[in-house]
Design an enzyme around this catalytic site. Structure first.
Site, mmCIF file in Angstrom:
data_model
loop_
_atom_site.group_PDB
_atom_site.id
_atom_site.type_symbol
_atom_site.label_atom_id
_atom_site.label_comp_id
_atom_site.label_asym_id
_atom_site.label_seq_id
_atom_site.Cartn_x
_atom_site.Cartn_y
_atom_site.Cartn_z
ATOM 1 N N ASP A 1 0.964 -1.193 0.122
ATOM 2 C CA ASP A 1 -0.050 -0.044 0.031
ATOM 3 C C ASP A 1 0.728 1.353 0.036
ATOM 4 O O ASP A 1 0.414 2.132 0.318
ATOM 5 C CB ASP A 1 -1.079 0.061 1.191
ATOM 6 C CG ASP A 1 -0.542 -0.326 2.559
ATOM 7 O OD1 ASP A 1 0.855 0.149 2.736
ATOM 8 O OD2 ASP A 1 -1.006 -0.718 3.458
ATOM 9 N N ARG B 1 0.655 6.917 -0.021
ATOM 10 C CA ARG B 1 0.053 5.764 0.688
ATOM 11 C C ARG B 1 -1.335 5.572 -0.151
ATOM 12 O O ARG B 1 -2.150 6.609 -0.264
ATOM 13 C CB ARG B 1 0.063 6.228 2.100
ATOM 14 C CG ARG B 1 -1.024 5.346 2.876
ATOM 15 C CD ARG B 1 -0.213 4.112 3.173
ATOM 16 N NE ARG B 1 -0.853 3.331 4.415
ATOM 17 C CZ ARG B 1 -2.024 2.611 4.251
ATOM 18 N NH1 ARG B 1 -2.675 2.534 3.002
ATOM 19 N NH2 ARG B 1 -2.555 1.674 5.311
ATOM 20 N N GLU C 1 1.745 -6.077 6.381
ATOM 21 C CA GLU C 1 3.130 -5.716 6.264
ATOM 22 C C GLU C 1 4.043 -6.984 5.755
ATOM 23 O O GLU C 1 3.624 -8.030 5.776
ATOM 24 C CB GLU C 1 3.257 -5.544 7.847
ATOM 25 C CG GLU C 1 2.448 -4.261 8.692
ATOM 26 C CD GLU C 1 2.843 -3.034 8.003
ATOM 27 O OE1 GLU C 1 3.860 -2.685 7.727
ATOM 28 O OE2 GLU C 1 1.784 -2.037 8.092
ATOM 29 N N ARG D 1 3.438 11.130 3.798
ATOM 30 C CA ARG D 1 2.963 10.545 2.735
ATOM 31 C C ARG D 1 1.730 11.088 2.129
ATOM 32 O O ARG D 1 1.014 11.608 2.719
ATOM 33 C CB ARG D 1 2.808 8.928 3.076
ATOM 34 C CG ARG D 1 3.977 8.297 3.450
ATOM 35 C CD ARG D 1 3.792 6.839 3.755
ATOM 36 N NE ARG D 1 2.881 6.690 4.654
ATOM 37 C CZ ARG D 1 2.432 5.643 5.279
ATOM 38 N NH1 ARG D 1 3.199 4.489 5.194
ATOM 39 N NH2 ARG D 1 1.352 5.575 6.375
#
Length: 335
Positions: A153, A223, A231, A265
């Site tokens: 992501d 993002r 993760e 981000r």
């Protein structure tokens, strides 16, 4: 997977053929699968032999297998252009053998490491809404490098400073360093050019080669809005990253930015050749709908679709959510 491994070994032992693999993040068995099935179809046209080892994966006789390869040979020739991606190859096999036994179709796909029917997803070819609520700005990126994908992501992108939105805000010292770098390279003073490029990079810019031209570009970390992918160290973290690489590598992206998060981000929706990237990630079961920050009903629907198909993260009954995983790690670090 027997045939894929045979193909990969042949390739890996032949360095000259490395370029046959797309991307520079390492060949995957599925990337080899398309080449392997094409090779076997070609071999069948020459000697009418089906590949060795296929019978271990399917239930029908050699005679029936020969019938499949004849059909596939005709279909492969008629496809213009022929299938290039694992998904395209898989769809063609499923279409041509649709009246055959499910165990045979799935066995043949598994033999080549191609996606099985339940994991193929249809995504809508949609243009982004013209004036979405809360939109701050829009970015049109240069082609994305595979190494710029951090995980499922997060992507680093670059936007040319010739872009009207960027051209007026390039810091003076970055402009000067870019001009001096060009002069240093012309004089073959590469050490000085590298030193100047480091200054440019430290300021959040970079000189990028595009079609044999050097382009000064600004860096943005993006993002993906509304989703949370596993993760890297979580189950399906690697697959999520690989899928995102597959979608964006070498492509120019359209990014609609709505906010900037606490890590600096830009949080946005990404469109790639008419495909809404978040839709693909959710439908393939490689991300959660991040409902704490996003309430869009369509994202919820796409997640439910993947759950129903039990693909990706939803293959297990109770997958750990990445936000919970991160919270647990933070708490463990404080003890």
């Amino acid at each position: 997977m027997g045939n894929v491994l045979r193909f990969l070994c042949g390739r890996c032992c032949n360095p000259a053929a490395d370029s046959d693999f797309p991307g520079h993040h390492g060949a995957t068995a599925t990337a080899a699968g398309v080449s392997a099935i094409a090779q076997d179809i070609h071999n069948f046209e020459i000697n009418s032999q089906v590949p060795q080892g296929l019978s271990q994966h399917v239930v029908s006789s050699k005679k029936a297998q020969a019938n499949w390869y004849k059909k596939l040979s005709d279909a492969w020739r008629e496809e213009k252009p022929p299938p290039k991606t694992p998904e395209e190859a898989s769809r063609l096999v499923i279409q041509i053998l649709k009246r055959h036994k499910k165990a045979d179709v799935e066995g043949l796909l598994a033999f080549y490491g191609l996606p099985l029917p339940h994991s193929l997803v249809e995504h809508t070819n949609t243009a982004p809404p013209s004036h979405p609520q809360g939109l701050k700005f829009e970015l049109h990126t240069l082609p994305v490098d595979a190494k710029a994908v951090a995980d499922g992501d997060t992507i680093t992108v670059y936007v040319s400073t010739a872009d009207p939105r960027e051209s007026s805000s390039v810091p003076k010292d970055v402009q000067t360093a870019a001009v001096q770098r060009s002069k240093a390279r012309a004089r073959k003073n590469y050490a000085r050019a590298d030193e100047l490029h480091k200054q440019i990079i430290d300021s959040g810019y970079r000189v990028i080669q595009v079609n044999n031209e050097e382009v000064l570009a600004r860096k943005y970390r993006i993002r993906l809005r509304g989703i949370d992918a596993p993760e890297s160290k979580m189950p399906y973290g690697k697959e999520a990253k690989e899928e995102l690489v597959k979608i964006v590598q070498g492509k120019c992206l359209r990014v609609l930015v709505f906010t900037v998060d606490r890590y600096g981000r830009s949080v946005g929706d990404i469109y790639c050749n008419g495909t809404f990237v978040q839709e693909v990630m959710l439908k393939k079961g490689l991300a959660w709908h991040y409902t704490a920050y996003d309430q869009r009903p369509e994202l919820d629907e796409w997640e439910k679709e993947a759950r129903a198909n039990q693909i990706g993260i939803w293959a297990s009954k109770n997958p750990e959510m990445p936000w919970q995983w991160r919270k647990d790690r933070r708490e463990n670090n404080h003890h």
